[in-house]
Motif scaffolding. Sequence first.
Motif, mmCIF file in Angstrom:
data_model
loop_
_atom_site.group_PDB
_atom_site.id
_atom_site.type_symbol
_atom_site.label_atom_id
_atom_site.label_comp_id
_atom_site.label_asym_id
_atom_site.label_seq_id
_atom_site.Cartn_x
_atom_site.Cartn_y
_atom_site.Cartn_z
ATOM 1 N N ASN A 3 0.901 -1.188 -0.026
ATOM 2 C CA ASN A 3 -0.082 -0.111 -0.111
ATOM 3 C C ASN A 3 0.796 1.259 -0.030
ATOM 4 O O ASN A 3 0.617 2.136 -0.608
ATOM 5 C CB ASN A 3 -0.977 0.245 1.255
ATOM 6 N N VAL A 4 1.810 1.278 0.647
ATOM 7 C CA VAL A 4 3.036 2.410 0.782
ATOM 8 C C VAL A 4 3.329 2.745 -0.831
ATOM 9 O O VAL A 4 3.598 3.688 -1.090
ATOM 10 C CB VAL A 4 4.028 2.214 1.733
ATOM 11 N N ARG A 5 3.882 1.485 -1.385
ATOM 12 C CA ARG A 5 4.385 1.543 -2.610
ATOM 13 C C ARG A 5 3.394 2.210 -3.542
ATOM 14 O O ARG A 5 3.847 3.102 -4.261
ATOM 15 C CB ARG A 5 4.844 0.228 -3.002
ATOM 16 N N ASN A 6 2.096 1.945 -3.533
ATOM 17 C CA ASN A 6 1.107 1.988 -4.482
ATOM 18 C C ASN A 6 0.699 3.370 -4.231
ATOM 19 O O ASN A 6 0.642 4.314 -5.101
ATOM 20 C CB ASN A 6 -0.146 1.076 -4.180
ATOM 21 N N ALA A 7 0.788 3.802 -3.087
ATOM 22 C CA ALA A 7 0.418 5.319 -2.644
ATOM 23 C C ALA A 7 1.702 6.237 -3.229
ATOM 24 O O ALA A 7 1.403 7.249 -3.864
ATOM 25 C CB ALA A 7 0.317 5.551 -1.303
ATOM 26 N N TYR A 8 2.732 5.708 -3.266
ATOM 27 C CA TYR A 8 3.856 6.462 -3.693
ATOM 28 C C TYR A 8 3.890 6.707 -5.301
ATOM 29 O O TYR A 8 3.957 7.673 -5.680
ATOM 30 C CB TYR A 8 5.340 5.771 -3.339
ATOM 31 N N VAL A 9 3.458 5.584 -6.031
ATOM 32 C CA VAL A 9 3.296 5.529 -7.186
ATOM 33 C C VAL A 9 2.069 6.429 -7.749
ATOM 34 O O VAL A 9 2.290 7.152 -8.853
ATOM 35 C CB VAL A 9 3.121 3.880 -7.836
ATOM 36 N N LEU A 12 3.446 10.098 -7.594
ATOM 37 C CA LEU A 12 4.333 10.095 -8.689
ATOM 38 C C LEU A 12 3.417 10.483 -10.030
ATOM 39 O O LEU A 12 3.930 11.370 -10.933
ATOM 40 C CB LEU A 12 5.181 9.181 -9.141
ATOM 41 N N LYS A 13 2.188 9.777 -10.364
ATOM 42 C CA LYS A 13 1.402 9.944 -11.280
ATOM 43 C C LYS A 13 0.962 11.311 -11.330
ATOM 44 O O LYS A 13 0.666 11.779 -12.429
ATOM 45 C CB LYS A 13 0.371 9.058 -11.473
ATOM 46 N N ASN A 14 0.632 11.744 -10.465
ATOM 47 C CA ASN A 14 -0.245 13.111 -10.427
ATOM 48 C C ASN A 14 0.977 14.257 -10.306
ATOM 49 O O ASN A 14 0.417 15.464 -10.556
ATOM 50 C CB ASN A 14 -0.851 13.201 -8.992
ATOM 51 N N ASP A 16 3.749 16.980 -11.883
ATOM 52 C CA ASP A 16 4.129 17.216 -13.337
ATOM 53 C C ASP A 16 5.739 16.940 -13.581
ATOM 54 O O ASP A 16 6.273 16.446 -12.666
ATOM 55 C CB ASP A 16 4.038 18.688 -13.716
ATOM 56 N N THR A 17 6.141 17.147 -14.700
ATOM 57 C CA THR A 17 7.408 16.705 -15.171
ATOM 58 C C THR A 17 8.709 17.624 -14.282
ATOM 59 O O THR A 17 9.568 16.971 -13.951
ATOM 60 C CB THR A 17 7.781 17.074 -16.509
ATOM 61 N N LYS A 18 8.291 18.579 -13.990
ATOM 62 C CA LYS A 18 9.320 19.686 -13.397
ATOM 63 C C LYS A 18 9.297 19.054 -11.932
ATOM 64 O O LYS A 18 10.578 18.911 -11.362
ATOM 65 C CB LYS A 18 8.720 21.124 -13.107
ATOM 66 N N ALA A 19 8.057 18.599 -11.142
ATOM 67 C CA ALA A 19 8.347 18.100 -9.936
ATOM 68 C C ALA A 19 8.894 16.585 -9.855
ATOM 69 O O ALA A 19 9.509 16.384 -9.029
ATOM 70 C CB ALA A 19 6.813 18.155 -9.387
ATOM 71 N N LEU A 20 8.761 15.931 -10.942
ATOM 72 C CA LEU A 20 9.524 14.471 -11.038
ATOM 73 C C LEU A 20 10.853 14.725 -11.113
ATOM 74 O O LEU A 20 11.715 14.050 -10.631
ATOM 75 C CB LEU A 20 8.856 13.847 -12.214
ATOM 76 N N GLN A 21 11.267 15.786 -12.005
ATOM 77 C CA GLN A 21 12.869 16.044 -12.030
ATOM 78 C C GLN A 21 13.341 16.211 -10.722
ATOM 79 O O GLN A 21 14.618 15.722 -10.318
ATOM 80 C CB GLN A 21 13.184 17.179 -12.942
ATOM 81 N N ILE A 63 8.915 10.155 -16.021
ATOM 82 C CA ILE A 63 9.454 11.168 -16.923
ATOM 83 C C ILE A 63 9.135 10.907 -18.380
ATOM 84 O O ILE A 63 8.973 11.658 -19.130
ATOM 85 C CB ILE A 63 10.929 11.668 -16.293
ATOM 86 N N THR A 64 9.639 9.611 -18.574
ATOM 87 C CA THR A 64 9.964 9.299 -19.858
ATOM 88 C C THR A 64 8.241 9.160 -20.596
ATOM 89 O O THR A 64 7.993 9.588 -21.540
ATOM 90 C CB THR A 64 10.298 7.778 -20.167
ATOM 91 N N GLU A 65 7.350 8.524 -19.823
ATOM 92 C CA GLU A 65 5.900 8.597 -20.198
ATOM 93 C C GLU A 65 5.277 9.901 -20.549
ATOM 94 O O GLU A 65 4.758 10.317 -21.518
ATOM 95 C CB GLU A 65 5.139 7.918 -19.062
ATOM 96 N N LYS A 66 5.636 10.971 -19.624
ATOM 97 C CA LYS A 66 4.939 12.016 -19.651
ATOM 98 C C LYS A 66 5.735 13.034 -20.972
ATOM 99 O O LYS A 66 5.000 13.555 -21.511
ATOM 100 C CB LYS A 66 5.322 12.941 -18.579
ATOM 101 N N SER A 67 6.933 12.629 -21.129
ATOM 102 C CA SER A 67 7.518 13.448 -22.292
ATOM 103 C C SER A 67 7.338 12.829 -23.649
ATOM 104 O O SER A 67 6.859 13.410 -24.761
ATOM 105 C CB SER A 67 9.196 13.150 -22.362
#
Length: 71
Positions: A3-9, A12-14, A16-21, A63-67
């Motif tokens: 559940n912790v991993r799923n919450a983290y994922v 991350l999905k939510n 944007d690219t700048k925040a992911l970087q 990041i790759t998916e969003k780009s």
Amino acid sequence: MSNVRNAYVQELKNKDTKALQEELVAAKKELFNLRFQKATNQLDNTARITTVRKNIARIQTFITEKSKAAE
């Protein structure tokens, strides 16, 4: 643990690219510090290295998916 991993994922999905970087930079710094602690025999939880490495891979994947979606 799953559940912790799923919450983290989901978190991350939510982002944007700048925040992911920014998250990627922070994770890489953490990995460097963990490796440094391991080299100096100060690291208690060695499994944390594996977890951080997997998180870095997850972040890079998003990041790759969003780009590719932006093209």
